[in-house]
Each structure stands twice: as structure tokens, then as C-alpha cells.
Enzyme design. Structure first.
Site, PDB file in Angstrom:
ATOM      1  N   ARG A   1       0.827  -1.221   0.000  1.00  0.00           N
ATOM      2  CA  ARG A   1       0.000   0.000   0.000  1.00  0.00           C
ATOM      3  C   ARG A   1       0.860   1.270   0.000  1.00  0.00           C
ATOM      4  NH1 ARG A   1      -5.487  -0.089   1.792  1.00  0.00           N
ATOM      5  NH2 ARG A   1      -6.353  -2.077   1.201  1.00  0.00           N
TER       6      ARG A   1
ATOM      7  N   ARG B   1      -6.026  12.269  -5.762  1.00  0.00           N
ATOM      8  CA  ARG B   1      -7.337  11.649  -5.557  1.00  0.00           C
ATOM      9  C   ARG B   1      -8.455  12.698  -5.660  1.00  0.00           C
ATOM     10  NH1 ARG B   1      -9.557   8.574  -0.195  1.00  0.00           N
ATOM     11  NH2 ARG B   1     -10.191  10.692   0.282  1.00  0.00           N
TER      12      ARG B   1
ATOM     13  N   TYR C   1     -15.264 -10.821   0.591  1.00  0.00           N
ATOM     14  CA  TYR C   1     -15.911  -9.529   0.306  1.00  0.00           C
ATOM     15  C   TYR C   1     -17.218  -9.721  -0.461  1.00  0.00           C
ATOM     16  CZ  TYR C   1     -11.748  -7.205   2.028  1.00  0.00           C
ATOM     17  OH  TYR C   1     -10.749  -6.756   2.840  1.00  0.00           O
TER      18      TYR C   1
HETATM   19  O1  CP3 Z   1       0.136   0.887  -3.277  1.00  0.00           O
HETATM   20  C1  CP3 Z   1      -0.360  -0.256  -3.386  1.00  0.00           C
HETATM   21  O2  CP3 Z   1      -0.104  -1.203  -2.603  1.00  0.00           O
HETATM   22  C2  CP3 Z   1      -1.206  -0.570  -4.601  1.00  0.00           C
HETATM   23  C3  CP3 Z   1      -2.605  -0.421  -4.477  1.00  0.00           C
HETATM   24  C4  CP3 Z   1      -3.503  -1.325  -3.626  1.00  0.00           C
HETATM   25  C5  CP3 Z   1      -4.689  -0.833  -3.052  1.00  0.00           C
HETATM   26  N1  CP3 Z   1      -5.370  -1.871  -2.525  1.00  0.00           N
HETATM   27  C6  CP3 Z   1      -5.096   0.574  -3.077  1.00  0.00           C
HETATM   28  C7  CP3 Z   1      -6.141   1.037  -2.151  1.00  0.00           C
HETATM   29  C8  CP3 Z   1      -3.446  -2.698  -3.357  1.00  0.00           C
HETATM   30  C9  CP3 Z   1      -2.356  -3.703  -3.699  1.00  0.00           C
HETATM   31  C10 CP3 Z   1      -4.652  -3.032  -2.674  1.00  0.00           C
HETATM   32  C11 CP3 Z   1      -5.004  -4.401  -2.262  1.00  0.00           C
HETATM   33  C12 CP3 Z   1      -6.188  -4.624  -1.431  1.00  0.00           C
HETATM   34  N2  CP3 Z   1      -7.393  -3.987  -1.490  1.00  0.00           N
HETATM   35  C13 CP3 Z   1      -6.290  -5.653  -0.458  1.00  0.00           C
HETATM   36  C14 CP3 Z   1      -5.223  -6.667  -0.147  1.00  0.00           C
HETATM   37  C15 CP3 Z   1      -4.133  -6.104   0.664  1.00  0.00           C
HETATM   38  C16 CP3 Z   1      -4.505  -5.750   2.064  1.00  0.00           C
HETATM   39  O3  CP3 Z   1      -4.359  -4.576   2.400  1.00  0.00           O
HETATM   40  O4  CP3 Z   1      -4.889  -6.655   2.796  1.00  0.00           O
HETATM   41  C17 CP3 Z   1      -7.564  -5.576   0.110  1.00  0.00           C
HETATM   42  C18 CP3 Z   1      -8.111  -6.456   1.210  1.00  0.00           C
HETATM   43  C19 CP3 Z   1      -8.261  -4.523  -0.552  1.00  0.00           C
HETATM   44  C20 CP3 Z   1      -9.669  -4.122  -0.344  1.00  0.00           C
HETATM   45  C21 CP3 Z   1      -9.790  -2.725   0.116  1.00  0.00           C
HETATM   46  N3  CP3 Z   1      -9.431  -1.611  -0.640  1.00  0.00           N
HETATM   47  C22 CP3 Z   1     -10.326  -2.267   1.326  1.00  0.00           C
HETATM   48  C23 CP3 Z   1     -10.827  -3.175   2.451  1.00  0.00           C
HETATM   49  C24 CP3 Z   1     -10.280  -0.882   1.303  1.00  0.00           C
HETATM   50  C25 CP3 Z   1     -10.842   0.049   2.348  1.00  0.00           C
HETATM   51  C26 CP3 Z   1      -9.985   0.116   3.526  1.00  0.00           C
HETATM   52  C27 CP3 Z   1      -8.949   1.165   3.305  1.00  0.00           C
HETATM   53  O5  CP3 Z   1      -7.772   0.886   3.502  1.00  0.00           O
HETATM   54  O6  CP3 Z   1      -9.386   2.271   2.961  1.00  0.00           O
HETATM   55  C28 CP3 Z   1      -9.664  -0.484   0.088  1.00  0.00           C
HETATM   56  C29 CP3 Z   1      -9.372   0.901  -0.360  1.00  0.00           C
HETATM   57  C30 CP3 Z   1      -8.031   1.210  -0.945  1.00  0.00           C
HETATM   58  N4  CP3 Z   1      -7.297   0.399  -1.749  1.00  0.00           N
HETATM   59  C31 CP3 Z   1      -7.324   2.442  -0.802  1.00  0.00           C
HETATM   60  C32 CP3 Z   1      -6.152   2.342  -1.550  1.00  0.00           C
HETATM   61  C33 CP3 Z   1      -5.097   3.407  -1.753  1.00  0.00           C
HETATM   62  C34 CP3 Z   1      -7.815   3.629  -0.019  1.00  0.00           C
HETATM   63  C35 CP3 Z   1      -8.808   4.317  -0.862  1.00  0.00           C
HETATM   64  C36 CP3 Z   1      -8.817   5.802  -0.708  1.00  0.00           C
HETATM   65  O7  CP3 Z   1      -7.957   6.499  -1.297  1.00  0.00           O
HETATM   66  O8  CP3 Z   1      -9.730   6.264  -0.006  1.00  0.00           O
END
Ligand code: CP3
Length: 364
Positions: free
Chosen positions: A37, A50, A164
Site C-alpha cells: 500500500r 485523488r 468480500y
Molecule cells: O500501493 C499499493 O499497494 C497498490 C494499491 C492497492 C490498493 N489496494 C489501493 C487502495 C493494493 C495492492 C490493494 C489491495 C487490497 N485492497 C487488499 C489486499 C491487501 C490488504 O491490504 O490486505 C484488500 C483487502 C483490498 C480491499 C480494500 N481496498 C479495502 C478493504 C479498502 C478500504 C480500507 C482502506 O484501507 O481504505 C480499500 C481501499 C483502498 N485500496 C485504498 C487504496 C489506496 C484507499 C482508498 C482511498 O484512497 O480512499
């Protein structure tokens, strides 16, 4: 003469990027580092882009802006690999579910999967068509990177995606998805089978379009009982790995990284899944892990992301402890044990990256 000809026409299979070399267990000048992330809300420059995009999903679907945020942490910290800016939940959306990242309460997928008919209605996406924005983002990112660092593609594992899809979003108890697994295993199996096909096609398309390694996230593998992890989650991951094109369009091998959170007990089984790298969360000692799988796979990890809130000296001490625990052997990729938190200070991340980049065994 023969030697020169050989040098010219032999396929180039040894990568020069230290991240890709470490994935293959080859020696490197120092331990490579990237951060799960790494592009995200803890960076003010990410928040700005964003806002420009409107929201998170629109950002994922805009290849130029997705490329821009992919590059931000590389530029700021000098990390050794980029990761495609996207999300694991674009797959359920491309299969026909509604996806929303509501503000605060996490993602919402609807209508949630419950009856056998719901699984039947899910389509197996054509990644070139239904996920073309991801393929366009990969091409835009590769152009922006100019081969300075390699690009990692990714997908969620079938089990993690299923959590999910069946829960309709994030969950604390996983009661619906575990209920389906235990009470209606045939429905769960048909959902997992469909996801195996979808994820295999999706990762192969990412490889065709230029990602140089792929990571499979099994974020919720640790929710499963031991045999269930092996028979349900790892089994479906193994089928995906067996179906991947392991040589990229440039003729180079494409390593597979398997990250399963809370699954340190299954390290040996994961090392036999066909992956080249196992990602560890912070609950396993990386030195002991190396002894368990030495020579079979490389290891990625594994600092507790919560420790990035600690004082700089403590961050430095912990990073060096992990580097020493793995030891001066090839095949270590430094990372956190899970994604970085949004409230993390970028200056603390800089301390971590500088510690790893500056570390050498000869001086310690
Ligand atoms: O920089 C990176 O690693 C690449 C991008 C990336 C994102 N999500 C961007 C993101 C990657 C590789 C993921 C994977 C992801 N997404 C996973 C597996 C890894 C982990 O963290 O366990 C999972 C379970 C998700 C599902 C997901 N996406 C959730 C549950 C959420 C909401 C919770 C949160 O952290 O906000 C997201 C949103 C998300 N994915 C954001 C980003 C940058 C935040 C969104 C925002 O900008 O508001």
C-alpha cells in the site's frame, strides 16, 4: 566467436533489478525494499491527485492519474519496486457486482452473493475488455517508470475475494462466508472455481501488458482453520499459479509472490505452491522462516506496520533486527507485514527506507 554468438542469442534470463533478482534468490548489492500500500492516503501528494480524480475508484480507472500515484512513493523514498495502482475488488465489479468505496466504512459490494443462482449470474470477465483500464494503467506506468524499477501486478486470492463478495464488504466475524463454507460447501466451491478462472485470466493479461512480477493477496487466509486453509484457499491459489504464463513478453521469468496474512504456520505448504516468494506478516520470525524454507523460496517482509508510529531510532533498530534475523543470504525483500496505515507519517517511512538502503552486513 561461439562465445560471442552465444552471448548475443541466448535468452536474457537473469534480471538486473535487485527486486527481481531477490525474487529469484540471486545475489544483490543490498536488500531491496518496497511497501505494501505504498501509494495511498498517508501521502499528501496522493490526496491531491485523488481529489483531482474525484474519488478512489475513478482514480483507479484513470490510467494517467493511476500512473502518477504509482510513481509518487518511488520518487519520494527511492523504493526498489512499483506496484500497480488498483484494488483487488475490481474483479468482483468486472464480474457484475456493484462496487462502492463509501467514505469511512470501507468497500460495499452489492447485491451480496448468497444463493447458487447468484454465483451463476457472475460472469468471468474478459480482462482486455472489462478491465481494459487496468491494462492501460500498466502500459502508462511502464512508460513512466522507464525501467528504473520493475512493476508488480496483483490480485486477491479466490478466498479473500469471496469474503468480500459473500459478506457484501469488509467483515469482523466472517459469519456469512464461513457459514456458506460449512453449510453449503458446493455453493462456495462453485464461487471459488469461477474466481480461479477470473483471476488466472486477469493475472495473465497483466503479464501480457507488462507487469514484471505478480503478488497474490490472501489477506483473509488466516481466518480459516488449518486444513481449510490448505484445502480451500491454498488449493485454489495453486490452481491459479499453475495456470500463469511464467515468462513475460520480454522473455524474462515473472515471479509469483504469495502473501497470506496470519498463515505463518503454513509456510512449508505455501513454499510448495509454485510461488517464488512468500510474503510474511509480522507474527513469524523471518530468521526461523528462512531456515524452514531455505533454498525453496525467497521471503518478503516483515516489519509490523504499527511500528512505523514509533520513534525514528526504534524504527531503525527494528529494521536492522529483521535484516540481521534473515542474515546475509540472498532472497530477502524487505517489506511491512501488511499494508501501511493512512495515519503514518511519511518522514517515518523515509527513516525505514534509508535504514534498509544504507544497511550492510560488513559494517554490522
Ligand atoms: O500501493 C499499493 O499497494 C497498490 C494499491 C492497492 C490498493 N489496494 C489501493 C487502495 C493494493 C495492492 C490493494 C489491495 C487490497 N485492497 C487488499 C489486499 C491487501 C490488504 O491490504 O490486505 C484488500 C483487502 C483490498 C480491499 C480494500 N481496498 C479495502 C478493504 C479498502 C478500504 C480500507 C482502506 O484501507 O481504505 C480499500 C481501499 C483502498 N485500496 C485504498 C487504496 C489506496 C484507499 C482508498 C482511498 O484512497 O480512499
Amino acid at each position: 566467436m561461439t562465445k560471442n554468438l552465444k552471448a548475443k542469442y541466448m535468452p536474457k534470463t537473469e534480471p538486473h533489478h535487485r527486486f527481481l533478482r531477490a525474487c529469484q534468490g540471486l545475489p544483490t548489492d543490498r536488500v531491496p525494499i518496497w511497501i505494501m500500500r505504498q501509494a495511498g492516503r498517508y501521502l499528501p501528494e496522493y490526496m491531491q491527485v485523488r481529489r483531482e480524480a474525484g474519488d478512489f475508484l475513478s482514480l483507479c480507472k484513470n490510467p494517467e492519474l493511476a500512473a502518477k500515484v504509482t510513481w509518487q512513493p518511488i520518487e519520494r523514498f527511492g523504493l526498489d519496486a512499483a506496484i500497480l495502482f488498483s484494488d483487488i475488488l475490481v474483479i468482483p465489479e468486472a464480474m457484475g457486482m456493484g462496487l462502492n468505496f463509501g467514505s469511512g466504512e470501507g468497500p460495499i459490494l452489492e447485491p451480496r452473493i448468497d444463493a447458487p443462482g447468484d454465483v451463476g449470474r457472475l460472469r468471468v470477465p474478459d480482462p482486455e475488455k472489462d478491465l481494459h483500464y487496468v491494462m492501460d494503467a500498466i502500459q502508462a506506468i511502464r512508460a513512466l517508470l522507464e525501467d528504473r524499477v520493475p512493476l508488480i501486478g496483483f490480485s486477491g486470492s479466490p478466498w479473500t475475494l469471496a469474503t468480500y463478495m459473500v459478506e457484501g464488504g469488509s467483515s469482523r466475524t466472517f459469519s456469512r462466508v464461513l457459514g456458506m463454507l460449512h453449510e453449503r460447501p458446493e455453493v462456495m466451491q462453485s464461487l471459488l472455481d469461477r474466481l480461479v478462472t477470473a483471476v488466472t485470466d486477469y493475472l495473465n493479461a497483466q503479464i501480457r501488458h507488462g507487469v514484471q512480477a505478480v503478488q497474490i493477496f490472501d489477506t483473509w487466509g488466516g481466518v480459516l482453520e488449518q486444513d481449510e486453509f490448505l484445502n480451500v484457499s491454498l488449493e485454489s491459489i495453486q490452481r491459479i499459479i499453475a495456470g500463469l504464463d511464467r515468462i513475460g513478453p520480454d522473455g524474462m521469468p515473472v515471479p509469483v509472490i504469495l502473501f497470506a496474512k496470519g498463515c505463518g504456520a503454513h509456510l512449508e505448504a505455501m513454499a510448495q505452491s509454485g510461488c517464488q516468494v512468500v510474503g510474511l506478516d509480522w507474527t513469524t520470525d523471518i530468521g526461523q522462516a528462512r531456515e524452514r524454507v531455505a533454498g525453496k523460496v525467497a521471503l518478503q517482509g516483515n516489519m509490523d506496520p504499527g511500528l512505523l508510529r514509533a520513534a525514528p531510532e526504534e524504527i531503525k533498530r527494528e529494521a536492522e533486527r529483521i535484516l540481521r534475523a534473515y542474515g546475509p543470504h540472498p532472497g530477502h525483500i524487505f517489506n511491512l507485514g501488511h499494508g501501511i496505515a493512512p495515519d503514518c507519517l511519511p518522514e517515518r517511512v523515509a527513516v525505514l527506507v534509508e535504514t534498509v538502503r544504507g544497511f550492510s552486513f560488513s559494517e554490522s
